[in-house]
Each structure stands twice: as C-alpha cells, then as structure tokens.
Design a protein around this motif. Sequence first.
Motif, PDB file in Angstrom:
ATOM      1  N   MET A   1       2.146  -6.480   1.345  1.00  0.00           N
ATOM      2  CA  MET A   1       1.410  -5.195   1.387  1.00  0.00           C
ATOM      3  C   MET A   1       2.299  -3.882   2.017  1.00  0.00           C
ATOM      4  SD  MET A   1      -1.354  -5.622  -0.149  1.00  0.00           S
ATOM      5  CE  MET A   1      -1.889  -3.963   0.055  1.00  0.00           C
ATOM      6  N   ARG A   2       3.309  -4.429   2.805  1.00  0.00           N
ATOM      7  CA  ARG A   2       4.129  -3.397   3.523  1.00  0.00           C
ATOM      8  C   ARG A   2       5.233  -2.950   2.214  1.00  0.00           C
ATOM      9  NH1 ARG A   2       6.265  -6.973   8.337  1.00  0.00           N
ATOM     10  NH2 ARG A   2       3.916  -7.220   9.293  1.00  0.00           N
ATOM     11  N   VAL A   3       5.550  -4.012   1.178  1.00  0.00           N
ATOM     12  CA  VAL A   3       6.395  -3.429   0.028  1.00  0.00           C
ATOM     13  C   VAL A   3       5.678  -2.365  -0.567  1.00  0.00           C
ATOM     14  CG1 VAL A   3       7.536  -4.230  -1.635  1.00  0.00           C
ATOM     15  CG2 VAL A   3       7.776  -5.467   0.183  1.00  0.00           C
ATOM     16  N   TYR A   4       4.588  -2.766  -1.079  1.00  0.00           N
ATOM     17  CA  TYR A   4       3.539  -2.120  -2.089  1.00  0.00           C
ATOM     18  C   TYR A   4       3.393  -0.651  -1.197  1.00  0.00           C
ATOM     19  CZ  TYR A   4       0.057  -0.491  -5.262  1.00  0.00           C
ATOM     20  OH  TYR A   4      -0.480   0.506  -6.220  1.00  0.00           O
ATOM     21  N   ALA A   5       3.183  -0.446   0.089  1.00  0.00           N
ATOM     22  CA  ALA A   5       3.101   0.627   0.790  1.00  0.00           C
ATOM     23  C   ALA A   5       4.237   1.664   0.901  1.00  0.00           C
ATOM     24  CB  ALA A   5       2.585   0.576   2.230  1.00  0.00           C
ATOM     25  N   ASP A   6       5.439   0.999   0.767  1.00  0.00           N
ATOM     26  CA  ASP A   6       6.572   1.699   0.475  1.00  0.00           C
ATOM     27  C   ASP A   6       6.784   2.321  -0.784  1.00  0.00           C
ATOM     28  OD1 ASP A   6       7.333   1.018   3.351  1.00  0.00           O
ATOM     29  OD2 ASP A   6       8.704  -0.689   2.705  1.00  0.00           O
ATOM     30  N   ILE A   7       6.445   1.396  -1.775  1.00  0.00           N
ATOM     31  CA  ILE A   7       6.435   1.931  -3.051  1.00  0.00           C
ATOM     32  C   ILE A   7       5.696   3.328  -3.325  1.00  0.00           C
ATOM     33  CG2 ILE A   7       5.672   1.275  -5.499  1.00  0.00           C
ATOM     34  CD1 ILE A   7       6.727  -1.472  -4.839  1.00  0.00           C
ATOM     35  N   LEU A   8       4.362   2.997  -2.695  1.00  0.00           N
ATOM     36  CA  LEU A   8       3.265   4.549  -2.763  1.00  0.00           C
ATOM     37  C   LEU A   8       3.780   5.465  -1.945  1.00  0.00           C
ATOM     38  CD1 LEU A   8      -0.136   2.463  -2.342  1.00  0.00           C
ATOM     39  CD2 LEU A   8       1.200   3.729  -4.387  1.00  0.00           C
ATOM     40  N   ALA A   9       4.444   5.215  -0.689  1.00  0.00           N
ATOM     41  CA  ALA A   9       5.234   6.387   0.099  1.00  0.00           C
ATOM     42  C   ALA A   9       6.312   7.102  -0.780  1.00  0.00           C
ATOM     43  CB  ALA A   9       5.549   5.743   1.379  1.00  0.00           C
ATOM     44  N   ASN A  10       7.194   6.297  -1.310  1.00  0.00           N
ATOM     45  CA  ASN A  10       8.403   6.877  -2.143  1.00  0.00           C
ATOM     46  C   ASN A  10       7.727   7.786  -3.541  1.00  0.00           C
ATOM     47  OD1 ASN A  10      10.356   5.862  -0.661  1.00  0.00           O
ATOM     48  ND2 ASN A  10      10.177   4.032  -1.773  1.00  0.00           N
ATOM     49  N   ALA A  12       4.678   9.090  -3.481  1.00  0.00           N
ATOM     50  CA  ALA A  12       4.196  10.334  -2.819  1.00  0.00           C
ATOM     51  C   ALA A  12       5.273  11.407  -2.683  1.00  0.00           C
ATOM     52  CB  ALA A  12       3.269   9.907  -1.638  1.00  0.00           C
ATOM     53  N   ARG A  13       6.420  11.011  -2.089  1.00  0.00           N
ATOM     54  CA  ARG A  13       7.344  11.858  -1.885  1.00  0.00           C
ATOM     55  C   ARG A  13       7.941  12.550  -3.108  1.00  0.00           C
ATOM     56  NH1 ARG A  13       8.336   8.232   2.614  1.00  0.00           N
ATOM     57  NH2 ARG A  13       9.701   6.897   1.175  1.00  0.00           N
ATOM     58  N   LYS A  14       7.743  11.973  -4.196  1.00  0.00           N
ATOM     59  CA  LYS A  14       8.055  12.469  -5.427  1.00  0.00           C
ATOM     60  C   LYS A  14       7.043  13.330  -6.121  1.00  0.00           C
ATOM     61  CE  LYS A  14      11.405   8.720  -6.533  1.00  0.00           C
ATOM     62  NZ  LYS A  14      11.700   7.714  -7.108  1.00  0.00           N
ATOM     63  N   GLY A  15       5.923  13.196  -5.164  1.00  0.00           N
ATOM     64  CA  GLY A  15       4.813  14.273  -5.773  1.00  0.00           C
ATOM     65  C   GLY A  15       3.815  13.584  -6.533  1.00  0.00           C
ATOM     66  N   TRP A  16       3.930  12.179  -6.794  1.00  0.00           N
ATOM     67  CA  TRP A  16       2.864  11.436  -7.873  1.00  0.00           C
ATOM     68  C   TRP A  16       1.690  11.231  -6.964  1.00  0.00           C
ATOM     69  CZ3 TRP A  16       6.973   7.161  -9.557  1.00  0.00           C
ATOM     70  CH2 TRP A  16       8.066   7.982 -10.068  1.00  0.00           C
ATOM     71  N   ASN A  17       0.508  11.143  -7.660  1.00  0.00           N
ATOM     72  CA  ASN A  17      -0.664  11.070  -7.138  1.00  0.00           C
ATOM     73  C   ASN A  17      -1.596   9.948  -7.933  1.00  0.00           C
ATOM     74  OD1 ASN A  17      -0.385  12.859  -5.201  1.00  0.00           O
ATOM     75  ND2 ASN A  17      -0.877  14.732  -6.788  1.00  0.00           N
ATOM     76  N   TYR A  18      -2.251   8.914  -7.155  1.00  0.00           N
ATOM     77  CA  TYR A  18      -2.792   7.788  -7.796  1.00  0.00           C
ATOM     78  C   TYR A  18      -4.386   7.929  -7.162  1.00  0.00           C
ATOM     79  CZ  TYR A  18       1.856   6.045  -8.785  1.00  0.00           C
ATOM     80  OH  TYR A  18       3.168   5.876  -9.444  1.00  0.00           O
ATOM     81  N   THR A  19      -4.867   7.617  -8.275  1.00  0.00           N
ATOM     82  CA  THR A  19      -6.556   7.312  -7.843  1.00  0.00           C
ATOM     83  C   THR A  19      -6.573   6.298  -6.910  1.00  0.00           C
ATOM     84  OG1 THR A  19      -7.040   5.945  -9.583  1.00  0.00           O
ATOM     85  CG2 THR A  19      -7.275   8.365  -9.826  1.00  0.00           C
ATOM     86  N   PRO A  20      -7.545   6.134  -6.053  1.00  0.00           N
ATOM     87  CA  PRO A  20      -7.766   5.008  -5.226  1.00  0.00           C
ATOM     88  C   PRO A  20      -8.074   3.570  -6.182  1.00  0.00           C
ATOM     89  CG  PRO A  20      -9.360   6.835  -4.458  1.00  0.00           C
ATOM     90  CD  PRO A  20      -8.524   7.288  -5.742  1.00  0.00           C
TER      91      PRO A  20
END
Length: 85
Positions: A1-10, A12-20
């Motif tokens: 889950m940490r790896v996936y959280a890092d992927i999502l954080a990266n 988000a920093r690029k401005g990408w948004n995902y639905t829940p």
Amino acid sequence: MRVYADILANAARKGWNYTPESIVNGSRRHFEEMKLQLVAVGYQIVPVSAHPHCTHSNRLSDNSSTMSAPNAEGSPNHRPRHSRT
C-alpha cells in the motif's frame, strides 16, 4: 500500500486527479500484481489466518533460523552483503 500511495502522491503532484472508485480499483489491481511478482520469485501467499508449519521445529536449539525465502537471490528483499576493506 505504501508503494501505491507513493504512485498516487506523484500523480497528484503532476496535477492528475482520480475518483475514489479509481483509487480503490487501482489499489486492488496493484496488490494483485504485487502478489504475482512475489509468487514468481518463489514466495507462497497464505491467508492472514493461516499458521504455516515449520518442518524443522524440533531443531530450534541450534540458534539459526529454520525458515527462509525459497529464492533469496531473486527475492525483492535480498540485499547482498558488502565486505569492508
């Protein structure tokens, strides 16, 4: 889950948004892919409630571990020892 959280954080920093829903589906897919990678290098995935049986449990007095990764060289956690000179 940490790896996936890092992927999502990266992302988000690029401005990408995902639905829940996308995050949940991506997390599930990422977890399944990680399990396949672990199985490919020799690990066995067992349910949380399982109690693996150690076949050498009667020889615990030799101060060495009786369980190890089946393929240590290919293990993602394998870190070779470096000699100090």
